[in-house]
Enzyme design. Structure first.
Site, PDB file in Angstrom:
ATOM      1  N   HIS A  65     -76.318 -22.401 -72.315  1.00 37.58           N
ATOM      2  CA  HIS A  65     -77.561 -21.750 -72.754  1.00 37.58           C
ATOM      3  C   HIS A  65     -77.197 -20.544 -73.609  1.00 37.58           C
ATOM      4  O   HIS A  65     -76.442 -19.668 -73.187  1.00 37.58           O
ATOM      5  CB  HIS A  65     -78.416 -21.342 -71.549  1.00 37.58           C
ATOM      6  CG  HIS A  65     -79.075 -22.524 -70.901  1.00 37.58           C
ATOM      7  ND1 HIS A  65     -79.241 -22.638 -69.549  1.00 37.58           N
ATOM      8  CD2 HIS A  65     -79.597 -23.650 -71.454  1.00 37.58           C
ATOM      9  CE1 HIS A  65     -79.854 -23.793 -69.290  1.00 37.58           C
ATOM     10  NE2 HIS A  65     -80.075 -24.422 -70.421  1.00 37.58           N
ATOM     11  N   GLU A  68     -77.286 -16.646 -72.629  1.00 34.76           N
ATOM     12  CA  GLU A  68     -76.644 -16.206 -71.387  1.00 34.76           C
ATOM     13  C   GLU A  68     -75.239 -15.673 -71.680  1.00 34.76           C
ATOM     14  O   GLU A  68     -74.225 -16.214 -71.243  1.00 34.76           O
ATOM     15  CB  GLU A  68     -76.671 -17.358 -70.370  1.00 34.76           C
ATOM     16  CG  GLU A  68     -78.117 -17.721 -70.021  1.00 34.76           C
ATOM     17  CD  GLU A  68     -78.291 -19.047 -69.267  1.00 34.76           C
ATOM     18  OE1 GLU A  68     -77.303 -19.602 -68.780  1.00 34.76           O
ATOM     19  OE2 GLU A  68     -79.447 -19.520 -69.192  1.00 34.76           O
ATOM     20  N   ARG A 121     -82.369 -20.269 -76.351  1.00 38.81           N
ATOM     21  CA  ARG A 121     -81.719 -20.959 -75.223  1.00 38.81           C
ATOM     22  C   ARG A 121     -81.047 -22.272 -75.641  1.00 38.81           C
ATOM     23  O   ARG A 121     -79.996 -22.627 -75.117  1.00 38.81           O
ATOM     24  CB  ARG A 121     -82.809 -21.253 -74.178  1.00 38.81           C
ATOM     25  CG  ARG A 121     -82.453 -22.250 -73.082  1.00 38.81           C
ATOM     26  CD  ARG A 121     -83.661 -22.412 -72.164  1.00 38.81           C
ATOM     27  NE  ARG A 121     -83.572 -23.503 -71.206  1.00 38.81           N
ATOM     28  CZ  ARG A 121     -83.175 -23.373 -69.942  1.00 38.81           C
ATOM     29  NH1 ARG A 121     -82.760 -22.195 -69.499  1.00 38.81           N
ATOM     30  NH2 ARG A 121     -83.168 -24.404 -69.125  1.00 38.81           N
ATOM     31  N   HIS A 189     -74.074 -19.940 -65.545  1.00 35.17           N
ATOM     32  CA  HIS A 189     -75.368 -19.595 -66.141  1.00 35.17           C
ATOM     33  C   HIS A 189     -75.730 -18.184 -65.720  1.00 35.17           C
ATOM     34  O   HIS A 189     -75.081 -17.561 -64.899  1.00 35.17           O
ATOM     35  CB  HIS A 189     -76.465 -20.546 -65.627  1.00 35.17           C
ATOM     36  CG  HIS A 189     -76.405 -21.922 -66.214  1.00 35.17           C
ATOM     37  ND1 HIS A 189     -77.253 -22.346 -67.208  1.00 35.17           N
ATOM     38  CD2 HIS A 189     -75.597 -22.967 -65.935  1.00 35.17           C
ATOM     39  CE1 HIS A 189     -76.979 -23.600 -67.529  1.00 35.17           C
ATOM     40  NE2 HIS A 189     -75.969 -24.009 -66.764  1.00 35.17           N
ATOM     41  N   GLU A 264     -75.479 -18.889 -61.066  1.00 31.11           N
ATOM     42  CA  GLU A 264     -76.417 -18.054 -61.816  1.00 31.11           C
ATOM     43  C   GLU A 264     -75.935 -16.627 -61.602  1.00 31.11           C
ATOM     44  O   GLU A 264     -76.071 -16.071 -60.511  1.00 31.11           O
ATOM     45  CB  GLU A 264     -77.854 -18.222 -61.307  1.00 31.11           C
ATOM     46  CG  GLU A 264     -78.451 -19.605 -61.535  1.00 31.11           C
ATOM     47  CD  GLU A 264     -78.856 -19.895 -62.981  1.00 31.11           C
ATOM     48  OE1 GLU A 264     -78.764 -18.988 -63.838  1.00 31.11           O
ATOM     49  OE2 GLU A 264     -79.254 -21.046 -63.246  1.00 31.11           O
TER      50      GLU A 264
END
Ligand code: 0X9
Ligand code: ZN
Ligand code: ZN
Length: 302
Positions: A65, A68, A121, A189, A264
């Site tokens: 992404h 990120e 993204r 991520h 994440e």
């Protein structure tokens, strides 16, 4: 030499990879993991202390992404730490595995976040009136099985078919060539501070969920030890949302890779995707602690 006090652009990251190859010619090799719609090379490195190529293999994915940025910063720091750390337990983990790092999985999107739209993204492939496919909805395992959109203007557009994107298709071909030796696939991520376990299309506890969960709890504990940062551990659907067509799901579903985590990273929404650069180092250090724990724990189990 990169510094981890700022975020870098694609060319700086690629130059860092090339410099490592020059600095560690017997250990680091440059790889091309694929190419993009706009014609960019998707560069990475292999790190191996085993000339005989007998080590089990770990693959670290980041910046699939585009916005990120913390994920490629953490990946490049991790790469550097595996090469330079003098801690005995780090050397043990570093030298007993072959490592693949592909710091920017989505170079077209990444460049677009640097030049035009910080919050981009997706990829940049044109589809009708909009651009880009969510490259983490485009992989060919349970493609279009919930949590993706058929609207090219959506941020979670899955694309017209699995592997429609040049980047996901060519990277998946590369992964296939190393898949028989693959022990671990780690996908980075941001943000939310979570360890996500397969799969994104189902809340069922499939494959080695219990093992991944137990090690995930230990990884979260070692991560928290450094700065007190708290992570939650669980199945993607149970602790986040339905999301099918992700890279980790494809790797696990296709090859049965035992160690599969999606991180994440920081934070929990204060800055979100725009994590300030002074958090790169603390985030990288704590993440690294948890990675070492994951590999130490699985080396006891596998
Ligand atoms: O939605 C995503 O792709 C990830 N979250 S993010 O906020 N970084 O966009 C979660 C990915 C979960 N992984 C799989 N579905 N395999
Ligand atoms: Zn993401
Ligand atoms: Zn191992």
């Amino acid at each position: 030499q990169l510094e981890w006090t700022e975020y870098h652009d694609l060319e700086e990251i690629y130059q860092f990879l090339r410099d490592l190859v020059k600095q560690y010619p017997d250990i680091v090799t440059l790889i091309s993991a694929g190419r993009t719609y706009e014609g960019r090379d998707i560069l990475g490195v292999k790190v191996s202390y085993s000339p005989a190529n007998e080590n089990r293999t770990a693959f670290i994915e980041s910046n699939i992404h585009a916005r990120e940025w913390i994920t490629s910063a953490v990946a490049t720091w991790t790469l550097n730490e595996l090469l330079t750390s003098n801690e005995p337990n780090v050397r043990q983990v570093a030298e007993s595995h072959d490592w693949y790092f592909v710091p920017v999985f989505n170079p077209d999107g990444f460049v677009y976040t640097k030049t035009t739209n910080r919050m981009w993204r997706k990829t940049r492939t044109p589809y009708f009136l909009c651009n880009g496919v969510d490259p983490n909805r485009n992989w060919g395992y349970h493609f279009n099985d919930g949590g993706s959109s058929g609207d090219p203007c959506s941020d979670t557009y899955r694309g017209p078919s699995a592997f429609s994107e040049t980047s996901t298709r060519t990277i998946s071909e590369f992964i296939t060539t190393i898949a028989p030796k693959l022990q671990a696939y780690i996908s980075l991520h941001s943000y939310s501070q979570m360890f996500l376990l397969p799969y994104g299309f189902s809340s069922a506890h499939l494959d080695n969920y219990d093992q991944l969960y137990e090690v995930g709890i230990k990884a979260a504990a070692s991560l928290a030890q450094r700065n007190g940062t708290e992570y939650t551990v669980g199945n993607i659907v149970e602790i986040m949302y339905v999301a099918s067509g992700g890279s980790m799901d494809w790797v696990k579903g296709t090859f049965g890779t035992p160690i599969t985590y999606t991180y994440e990273l920081r934070d929990k929404g204060t800055y979100g995707f725009i994590l300030p650069p002074d958090q790169i180092l603390p985030c990288a250090e704590e993440t690294f602690d948890s990675l070492i724990t994951i590999f130490e724990e699985f080396d006891k189990l596998l």
